[in-house]
Scaffold this motif. Structure first.
Motif, short mmCIF file in Angstrom:
data_model
loop_
_atom_site.label_atom_id
_atom_site.label_comp_id
_atom_site.label_asym_id
_atom_site.label_seq_id
_atom_site.Cartn_x
_atom_site.Cartn_y
_atom_site.Cartn_z
N ARG A 1 9.03 7.31 -5.35
CA ARG A 1 9.49 6.51 -4.21
C ARG A 1 9.77 5.07 -4.68
NH1 ARG A 1 8.74 8.92 0.82
NH2 ARG A 1 7.50 10.85 0.77
N TYR A 2 10.69 4.42 -3.96
CA TYR A 2 11.02 3.03 -4.29
C TYR A 2 9.82 2.14 -3.99
CZ TYR A 2 15.92 4.32 -4.87
OH TYR A 2 17.09 4.86 -5.30
N PRO A 3 9.61 1.09 -4.79
CA PRO A 3 8.45 0.20 -4.61
C PRO A 3 8.63 -0.70 -3.38
CG PRO A 3 9.88 -0.65 -6.32
CD PRO A 3 10.46 0.68 -5.92
N PRO A 4 7.56 -1.35 -2.94
CA PRO A 4 7.68 -2.29 -1.82
C PRO A 4 8.60 -3.43 -2.19
CG PRO A 4 5.51 -2.41 -2.84
CD PRO A 4 6.18 -1.23 -3.42
N GLY A 5 9.37 -3.92 -1.21
CA GLY A 5 10.32 -4.99 -1.42
C GLY A 5 11.71 -4.50 -1.73
N HIS A 6 11.86 -3.21 -2.10
CA HIS A 6 13.18 -2.64 -2.35
C HIS A 6 13.88 -2.40 -1.02
CE1 HIS A 6 16.22 0.20 -3.83
NE2 HIS A 6 15.99 -0.29 -5.04
N ILE B 1 -6.41 -7.37 -6.14
CA ILE B 1 -5.47 -6.31 -6.48
C ILE B 1 -4.56 -6.10 -5.28
CG2 ILE B 1 -5.23 -3.87 -7.06
CD1 ILE B 1 -7.90 -3.99 -8.43
N THR B 2 -3.30 -6.18 -5.50
CA THR B 2 -2.36 -6.13 -4.38
C THR B 2 -1.71 -4.77 -4.18
OG1 THR B 2 -0.55 -6.87 -5.81
CG2 THR B 2 -1.82 -8.58 -4.65
N SER B 3 -1.85 -3.85 -5.14
CA SER B 3 -1.14 -2.56 -5.03
C SER B 3 -1.97 -1.42 -5.62
CB SER B 3 0.22 -2.63 -5.73
OG SER B 3 0.05 -2.87 -7.12
N CYS B 4 -1.56 -0.21 -5.27
CA CYS B 4 -2.17 1.00 -5.83
C CYS B 4 -1.05 1.96 -6.23
CB CYS B 4 -3.13 1.65 -4.84
SG CYS B 4 -2.33 2.29 -3.35
N ARG B 5 -1.42 2.98 -7.01
CA ARG B 5 -0.42 3.93 -7.50
C ARG B 5 -0.73 5.32 -6.92
NH1 ARG B 5 1.94 1.77 -12.14
NH2 ARG B 5 3.56 3.34 -11.78
N TYR B 6 0.32 6.12 -6.70
CA TYR B 6 0.16 7.49 -6.19
C TYR B 6 1.26 8.36 -6.81
CZ TYR B 6 3.88 6.06 -2.96
OH TYR B 6 5.06 5.60 -2.43
N ASN B 7 1.01 9.65 -6.81
CA ASN B 7 1.88 10.61 -7.50
C ASN B 7 3.09 10.93 -6.63
OD1 ASN B 7 2.91 12.38 -9.30
ND2 ASN B 7 1.39 14.00 -8.93
N ASN C 1 1.88 -1.19 -1.68
CA ASN C 1 1.23 -2.47 -1.41
C ASN C 1 0.10 -2.23 -0.40
OD1 ASN C 1 0.50 -5.08 -0.60
ND2 ASN C 1 2.58 -5.85 -0.90
N ILE C 2 -1.15 -2.51 -0.80
CA ILE C 2 -2.28 -2.18 0.06
C ILE C 2 -2.31 -3.01 1.33
CG2 ILE C 2 -3.67 -1.37 -1.88
CD1 ILE C 2 -5.16 -4.00 -1.84
N SER C 3 -1.58 -4.07 1.35
CA SER C 3 -1.52 -4.85 2.58
C SER C 3 -0.68 -4.17 3.65
CB SER C 3 -0.97 -6.24 2.29
OG SER C 3 0.39 -6.16 1.84
N HIS C 4 0.04 -3.10 3.25
CA HIS C 4 0.89 -2.37 4.21
C HIS C 4 0.15 -1.25 4.92
CE1 HIS C 4 4.82 -3.68 1.97
NE2 HIS C 4 4.18 -4.69 2.56
#
Length: 812
Positions: A716-721, A707-713, A683-686
């Motif tokens: 890892r668990y997603p935000p909010g988990h 756009i609220t998020s980005c992806r990386y290699n 989450n880019i707001s983080h």
């Protein structure tokens, strides 16, 4: 030219041998006086044209006070050489091309040769071999274009040989005393005497050996002679032409597809130290295990062909012979339990102190290498950031075109690899001197101990020096970068490097290509171009005065000295390259092909420099390549581990297999969704404030309302988990699969390796049979000879004695 005289050890006030303008010649007792004859350029004989020059020493005038000491050392040394039976003849400086160099020519008489041949257990023919050759094979015609003429490959007949014994002169085939011992054996015997002959006694310590006289400047050079010029045959019928033959059939590049005349090489130069040098280069790119096993078989065949089957026992006896430096530096003595003689020894306290200093020095230099690698990493990070910033600020159409071809990451990788190579070369040059210094400091007991210690130091250093940057790219780069919002920084400033989306294999290949190619190019410049330039400069006066008699010893004096460590560097070069093509072959499969192409050229470059640019080396014997064999085995074992880790951690093979067998959705295309599965969400707001893009630099899409998020290699668990941004279970599954793959691959490869080693005999069956037959026939001929001598002795004592005949019949 005016006459020169044979030195008798009597010198003038300047420390020179009998002066050339003297009206009388010194003469050794028992040697018929021979008239001195005019000489040709190719002559390798004394002025009498009969006695062969087995060794040459050179020196120059030194008018200083130190020069008087040098003259005194030379005077006593030459007197002791004559006392040992060597014959000397001095060429005055006025007869030399440069007008300042004296040449002392040395000849070993028959009595000296036979005495030391028995001491050194030199093998001499006693019967021509009757074992048929196995050269003819069903497919011999297929290999005919690659063959050399028989007289080049096998310049001498095959004989049964036995260690020489003075008390059995009739047992050996001695048709000509001048040829029974080849030039390589003669110069080996003379060098043995030179290295142990004393020249002074100071403070109760005896100083000895030509090496110390060379190091203190008493002599400027010591070398045996080549037999002729390499570009033409000798006009003197008494001179051999092996050098010319080798140049024509071995050293020319157009012979790159031809086999190598190893037997002629061994006769002219060394008995076996060159064993691996030619062949190892051509066969090195084969697989790990197969290469080493077939190399053992090749080595066993050469041992038989070069008469070194029983040399191991001789080497054990030579272990009792101390280095002259050890004898002079170790003043304390104790009883040797083997020889039961008092001999010098190094006290345990002194030995421990020297080893501690040596080890600390090695560790310091290894730490220096690691520091340089870290410096190159910092360079990568800084340059990458700078290039990215420059390209961002200059986004014109032309720069965009260039940027699409040369990315900041590619430019950084190439320049960093070049910088790393320069640092490697600089550290190599510096450490070489340090390694020799600390090995001398340890005062090894024997020559073999000295070579083994120096070998381990040099290999350990070069292993770390050449491979550390490759190990970093293969196993560390991109593994400790963190994740968006929580990146890892070097020195708290520079963000750690990441690999390309496809992994670090491309960068590792670039690194290997630059280091390998740069090392080979730089090595060829050092090995060929530099000696050629030095020789061209040293012989410039001779080219300007063609009317002067540029003698064989002067021509060889102007060549480069191979030195005691000449072949050491050849082996080191081969082992380092062997490491490149085995340790990282999974990431750079073209490495063996590049090595093969380089080595085809390298064989001819080495042959050219040995025949044209270097003095003839002193002959020596060795049964194998020694400690290098163990190093090759160690590198082969390590290569299994490194390649397993490269496949597991540097490529994406294992993650794909895990996804295929455990996480794919079960559709017809089983790899569908793999890329999406391998990417985590952030989450880019983080983003933390200090990680946020600067004002005005955010792209248009960087807006939490769009756009609220980005992806990386990563996995890892997603935000909010509840385990936000922690590793998922799939990450641990992939890691477990990687470790399992490494363990399974290592065990399978090692099992295959040991199975192949067991299945492939170290000694070929036909060689083993020939060795056994030769030993059997040697014992038979020796027994018959002893019986014949006993018959003769008994017959001389009493031809009619019954008791003697009974004894003889029992013996027979």
């Amino acid at each position: 030219m005016s006459k020169t005289n044979e030195s008798s050890g009597v010198e003038d006030s300047n420390g020179h041998g009998c002066l050339p303008n003297s009206t009388t010649d010194s003469h050794l007792p028992g040697i018929p006086e021979l008239e001195k004859q005019p000489q040709s350029k190719d002559s390798i004989f004394f002025r009498d044209g009969v006695r062969r020059i087995d060794f040459v020493l050179s020196y120059v005038d030194d008018p200083t006070k130190d020069g008087e000491k040098k003259a005194e050392r030379r005077q006593e040394f030459e007197m002791n050489l004559q006392a040992a039976g060597l014959q000397l003849e001095t060429e005055d400086k006025n007869e030399s091309e440069d007008g300042k160099t004296y040449f002392l020519k040395i000849h070993s008489s028959w009595d000296v040769l036979t005495a030391y041949a028995e001491i050194l257990k030199i093998k001499v023919p006693f019967k021509e071999s009757d074992i048929p050759s196995n050269d003819e094979t069903p497919l011999n015609w297929l290999f005919k274009p690659f063959k050399l003429p028989h007289e080049v490959m096998c310049p001498e007949p095959d004989y049964f040989t036995s260690p020489f014994e003075n008390k059995k002169p009739g047992f050996f085939l001695i048709e000509d005393k001048d040829t029974i011992f080849p030039p390589s054996t003669r110069n080996r015997i003379v060098y043995y005497i030179l290295s142990r002959c004393p020249y002074a006694t100071e403070d109760g310590k005896k100083k000895l050996g030509i090496n110390r006289l060379l190091s203190n400047g008493s002599y400027t050079a010591a070398f045996p002679l080549h037999d002729c010029q390499y570009w033409m045959k000798a006009k003197d019928q008494q001179c051999e032409n092996d050098r010319f033959t080798l140049y024509r059939s071995w050293a020319r590049f157009m012979c790159f597809y031809k086999e190598q005349p190893l037997n002629l090489i061994s006769i002219m130069w060394c008995v076996l130290p060159a064993n691996g040098a030619p062949n190892l280069r051509l066969r090195r790119p084969s697989s790990v295990t197969l290469f080493l096993e077939f190399w053992k078989r090749r080595q066993a065949r050469l041992e038989y062909e070069w008469d070194l089957v029983d040399f191991e026992e001789e080497e054990e006896e030579q272990q009792l012979q101390l280095r002259p430096e050890y004898e002079t530096k170790c003043t304390r003595r104790k009883m040797n339990p083997v020889t039961q003689k008092m001999e010098p020894f190094l006290p345990l306290r002194s030995k421990c102190a020297r080893f501690c200093l040596s080890g600390a020095t090695v560790m310091f230099w290894i730490a220096l290498i690691i520091a340089c690698v870290i410096g190159v990493i910092a360079y990568r990070l800084a340059v990458y950031a700078a290039l990215a910033s420059i390209m961002k600020e200059n986004q014109t159409q032309n720069l965009q075109l260039v940027g699409s071809l040369i990315t900041p990451q590619l430019a950084t990788s190439v320049t960093a690899s070049c910088l790393n190579f320069v640092l490697i070369m600089i550290l190599n040059t510096l450490y070489e001197r340090v390694a020799i210094w600390i090995t001398d400091l340890e005062i090894p007991r024997t020559h073999q101990e000295y070579e083994n210690r120096l070998t381990m130091k040099m290999f350990l250093f070069q292993f770390v020096n050449y491979y550390s940057s490759c190990f970093y790219v293969a196993f560390f780069k991109g593994k400790f970068v963190g994740y968006p919002g929580n990146y890892t920084y070097m020195f708290g400033v520079l963000r750690n490097e990441e690999c390309d989306p496809g992994g670090c294999l491309i960068e590792l290949s670039t690194q290997l290509l630059i280091v390998m190619a740069g090392k080979q190019i730089w090595g060829n410049i050092q090995e060929a171009l530099v000696p050629w330039l030095k020789n061209w400069w040293r012989s410039r006066k001779a080219r300007n005065h063609p009317e002067s008699l540029y003698t064989r010893w002067e021509q060889d004096h102007d060549l480069q000295c191979l030195g005691q460590l000449g072949l050491f560097y050849e082996y080191l070069e081969m082992v380092i390259q062997f490491g490149f093509i085995t340790l990282f072959v999974a990431s750079f499969p073209l490495a063996p092909l590049l090595a093969l192409c380089n080595n085809i050229l390298e064989v001819r470059v080495d042959a050219w420099k040995f025949t044209t640019q270097f003095r003839r080396p002193v002959a020596s014997k060795a049964q194998s390549i020694g400690v290098w064999q163990e190093i090759l085995n160690g590198v082969a074992v390590l290569s299994v581990v490194t390649n397993a880790f490269i496949v597991a951690f540097t490529s994406d093979m294992i993650p794909r297999l895990v996804y295929y067998y455990a996480y794919h959705p079960g559709t017809e295309n089983s790899m569908e969704g793999y890329i999406n599965n391998s990417l985590s969400v952030f989450n880019i707001s983080h983003f933390k404030p200090h990680n946020m893009p600067e004002d005005g630099e955010s792209p248009s899409w960087f807006n939490s309302s769009i756009i609220t998020s980005c992806r990386y290699n990563d996995y890892r668990y997603p935000p909010g988990h509840e385990k936000e941004y922690q590793h998922t279970m799939q990450f641990w599954h992939v890691l477990a699969a990687k470790m399992a793959f490494i363990i399974i691959m290592e065990h399978v490869v090692f099992m295959v390796k040991f199975l192949m080693a067991w299945m492939i005999p170290d000694v070929p069956k036909d060689v083993k049979a020939r060795v056994k037959r030769e030993k059997y026939l040697t014992q038979e001929y020796l027994r018959n000879y002893e019986i014949k001598m006993l018959k003769k002795q008994l017959g001389e004592n009493s031809s009619s004695s019954t008791d003697h005949h009974e004894v003889l019949s029992e013996v027979m």
